[in-house]
Design an enzyme around this catalytic site. Structure first.
Site, PDB file in Angstrom:
ATOM      1  N   ALA A 263       0.856  -1.185   0.000  1.00  0.00           N
ATOM      2  CA  ALA A 263       0.000   0.000   0.000  1.00  0.00           C
ATOM      3  C   ALA A 263       0.892   1.235   0.000  1.00  0.00           C
ATOM      4  O   ALA A 263       2.052   1.177   0.425  1.00  0.00           O
ATOM      5  CB  ALA A 263      -0.877  -0.015   1.244  1.00  0.00           C
TER       6      ALA A 263
ATOM      7  N   GLU B 298      -0.228  -9.369  -1.341  1.00  0.00           N
ATOM      8  CA  GLU B 298      -1.677  -9.641  -1.359  1.00  0.00           C
ATOM      9  C   GLU B 298      -2.223  -9.629  -2.789  1.00  0.00           C
ATOM     10  O   GLU B 298      -3.137 -10.384  -3.119  1.00  0.00           O
ATOM     11  CB  GLU B 298      -2.399  -8.632  -0.464  1.00  0.00           C
ATOM     12  CG  GLU B 298      -2.077  -8.890   1.014  1.00  0.00           C
ATOM     13  CD  GLU B 298      -2.604  -7.809   1.940  1.00  0.00           C
ATOM     14  OE1 GLU B 298      -2.315  -6.629   1.686  1.00  0.00           O
ATOM     15  OE2 GLU B 298      -3.302  -8.157   2.905  1.00  0.00           O
TER      16      GLU B 298
END
Ligand code: CAA
Length: 695
Positions: free
Chosen positions: A64, A106
């Site tokens: 992120a 992810e």
């Protein structure tokens, strides 16, 4: 029009989506939106049978975008983008060429196949930011490799290699050559098989034995990290893998993640992440300035410090000559180094072969002439100006042209040392912290007159040695020790006013430090500060009296505390407490008790005040640099972000009021708030609002 962060190309019936979002392909809003769009486009294209998700640069995806945390969330959200990948009716294969971290791993987990290059690495480092994986990592990774493998990986936050990932079945294939070509081949195979298999549907790894092993790990973690909210959240999320359907498990993970993002401890750790990267940018020195090559080194002085510095070079594979004045001294120094390496071998952290390799890189020598060929010379001799000037004067005639001449001084004036040479452009400070082979901090002291490329060389070398190098200006005690002295003075004031050593230390360990100031002085040796005070004509009634009694700390079995039979942690000493009470009485002070908060405020506020003066004087370029120094050199708890960050969380108006009160109560003018602190408080600002200044 904004640049596209994902390029779509075709190789026959395979669509290749290539992520290109420098520097590290972090999943900012633009990349999330482009990913979602490209997957939808390729997914809907009847001519496409499968999709390869590749990337360019040193990272596949570094996770992120940390700078977006704590700000209003921007759609599309990562879990939704990953859902669109996982539910795509065409197989999506990740081609992983670099680091796949956090949200990056992810992304790979949401794909239907994973191919990695040999140099790729994989990790979920969120725990280090006070978080847990927030885009399905806690739910998909256990389904793919088993909870008993996934949980420790998420708890440690350390990346694993491609070959380890293959052995865990985290990836399907590792290739030495073209990772995209291999991913295309796998995509074709998966397309031929029909509907892609999704990680979220896998249950084969979630056996009763896996659950039992995970629960045992969870129990051990609860015992050892009970106060860490993210470790506890991680256990809760992973438990959902066994207890809940995938979608519900995801929802639990997301709720826990969002709660942690809002936790001040995570905000502090994010500040540290960026501050530790900011230090590489030295104000006033452009990216075009290149370091001088360093192929070998010389260290002068084979005491504890010099030996430790020589070990840093050997550990980094750089040949180093360790120099003393007499054979007996160098023999002692080498024996000390060998003993430290031997201890590492006994503990199992070093193999005997590696020890031999490292020892072979250290050449003992007698006399400064042995420094003639060194690209860098680091002086770690006795902390006395006369000694240093004599060494640097001699080095001027010995060292080769262009060699960096560095002093490991902790307090002395570097320009005065440089003045002993005719090459001040090559002279700077490299202040290591004890034990030098362990502590990460390196203060690179930049006196006026030193060449920019010498500073850049010291910084680059520091990183090669595995240190966290921070450029500081020249001034007594530079940054770290100058602020430490403010805390030491505060300790002395507190003891005389009524607090006892164990109370002062308990306040600081409760705050998160590993040790309080009294235990730290006992460990370092109280005589060190005593000698330094005497040299500067300073006194400290309690500390001096303890030394006059011969209580130098752990090495003498007593200091502020008692250490019976070599004990490592001290016990209260009634004699020391009586001595302190006597000094209070002599000074006409009526002793009173202090709350933990009062003790903390009296220890830490003066440090921040000194930090503000350091910033005013340009000795540190940025508040974040001071934070990095205290985190890496003095064990300031990372989740409190460092002293200047902490000050902002307290509020500078509050700090000003507290310092004024302390100044009035003690009559100590140094406690008056620094002008910078006052100005920022008046403007309702924090240290975070300051721009960088040249150190
Ligand atoms: N977000 C924003 N910026 C990032 C970033 C991230 N995740 N990772 C790196 N950067 C920035 C750095 O701040 C730095 O910027 P500047 O050049 O402006 O200073 C630049 O990228 C290069 O970083 P490094 O100097 O660290 O470069 P490196 O090559 O030494 O290391 C790296 C690269 C291994 C990727 C390292 O930067 C790193 O470990 N990054 C953090 C990885 C991480 O923690 N990811 C998890 C994020 S949380 C998450 O993903 C939650 C979730 O589940 C959705």
């Amino acid at each position: 029009m904004p640049m596209e962060t994902v390029r779509l190309a075709r190789e026959g019936e395979i669509a290749i989506a290539t992520i290109d979002n420098p520097p590290v392909n972090a999943l900012g809003q633009a990349l999330r939106a482009d990913l979602a769009r490209v997957i939808a486009e390729a997914g809907a294209d009847p001519a496409v049978s499968a999709i390869v998700l590749a990337a360019v640069g040193r990272a596949f995806v570094a996770g992120a975008d940390i700078s977006e945390f704590g700000k209003p969330p921007l759609a599309p959200f990562l879990p939704d983008v990953l859902d669109s990948i996982e539910t795509c009716r065409k197989p999506v294969v990740a081609a992983i060429q670099g680091v796949a971290l956090g949200g990056g791993l992810e992304v790979a987990l949401a794909c239907h196949g994973r191919v990695a290059s040999v140099s790729a690495s994989f990790g979920l480092p969120e725990i280090k930011l006070g978080l847990i994986p927030g885009a399905g990592g806690t739910q998909r990774l256990p389904r793919l490799i088993g909870a008993a493998q996934a949980f420790p990986m998420m708890l440690a936050g350390e990346p694993i290699t491609a070959s380890r990932a293959l052995s865990l079945h985290l990836v399907d294939e590792v290739v030495d050559g073209d990772v995209v070509a291999a991913a295309v081949a796998l995509a074709r195979q998966l397309a031929a098989r029909g509907a892609p298999e999704r990680v979220c549907d896998r249950t084969g790894r979630l056996t009763a034995a896996d659950r039992e092993a995970f629960e045992a790990q969870a129990l051990a973690t609860t015992k050892s990290s009970g106060e860490m909210p993210n470790a506890m959240a991680l256990i809760e999320a992973v438990r959902g893998v066994f207890a809940l359907p995938f979608a519900e498990g995801l929802a639990v993970e997301r709720a826990l993640f969002l709660k942690l993002v809002a936790d001040p401890r995570s905000a502090a750790l994010r500040h540290v992440f960026f501050a530790e990267r900011e230090i590489a940018r030295v104000p006033g020195i452009g990216a075009g300035v290149k370091p001088r090559p360093i192929a070998n080194a010389a260290v002068i002085g084979a005491g504890t410090m010099g030996g430790g510095i020589a070990m840093c070079f050997a550990n980094a594979g750089i040949p180093v000559t360790l120099i003393e004045q007499e054979q007996a001294q160098i023999d002692n120094g080498m024996n000390r180094v060998a003993a430290i390496y031997a201890m590492s071998v006994t503990r199992g952290s070093l193999t005997p072969e590696k020890r031999d390799e490292r020892l072979a890189l250290i050449t003992p020598a007698v006399g400064l002439a042995a420094a003639a060929d060194a690209d860098i010379v680091i002086e770690a001799a006795f902390e006395e100006m006369g000694v240093k000037q004599q060494i640097f004067g001699a080095l001027d005639g010995i060292a080769k042209s262009g060699a960096i001449l560095a002093s490991n001084t902790s307090y002395l004036d570097v320009p005065t040392i440089a003045a002993a040479t005719k090459r001040p452009q090559d002279v700077l400070g490299m202040h290591f912290f004890s034990p030098a082979n362990v502590m990460k901090l390196l203060e690179v002291v930049r006196p006026q007159g030193v060449a920019d490329d010498a500073v850049v060389t010291a910084m680059a070398l520091g990183r090669r040695l595995g240190k966290v190098p921070v450029v500081v200006g020249n001034g007594f005690g530079f940054v770290g020790n100058r602020m430490l002295e403010a805390r030491t003075r505060a300790t002395e004031r507190l003891l005389i006013a009524g607090a006892l050593p164990h109370e002062v230390d308990a306040a600081l360990t409760g705050f998160g430090f590993k040790m309080g100031p009294c235990a730290m002085a006992d460990l370092a040796g109280n005589d060190i500060g005593w000698r330094s005070r005497k040299a500067r004509g300073k006194t400290a009634a309690v500390a001096d009296a303890i030394c006059e009694a011969g209580w130098f700390g752990q090495k003498t079995g007593r200091g502020y505390f008692l250490y019976p039979e070599g004990a490592r942690s001290g016990q209260r000493d009634p004699e020391v407490e009586a001595l302190i009470a006597r000094i209070s009485e002599e000074q006409g002070v009526t002793r009173r008790s202090f709350t933990t908060d009062e003790i903390l405020s009296r220890l830490l506020d003066p440090m921040v005040n000194e930090g503000a003066r350091i910033l005013e004087e340009g000795i540190a370029a940025r508040p974040g640099d001071i934070d990095v120094i205290w985190l890496n050199g003095y064990n300031w708890p990372a989740w409190r972000g460092g002293p200047m960050y902490w000050a902002d969380t307290v509020g500078l108006r509050t700090l000003v009021a507290r310092l004024e009160q302390q100044a009035a109560e003690t009559g100590d003018a140094t406690l008056q708030p620094a002008p910078l602190l006052r100005r920022l408080a008046d403007e309702s600002k924090g240290f975070a609002d300051l721009k960088a200044r040249s150190a």
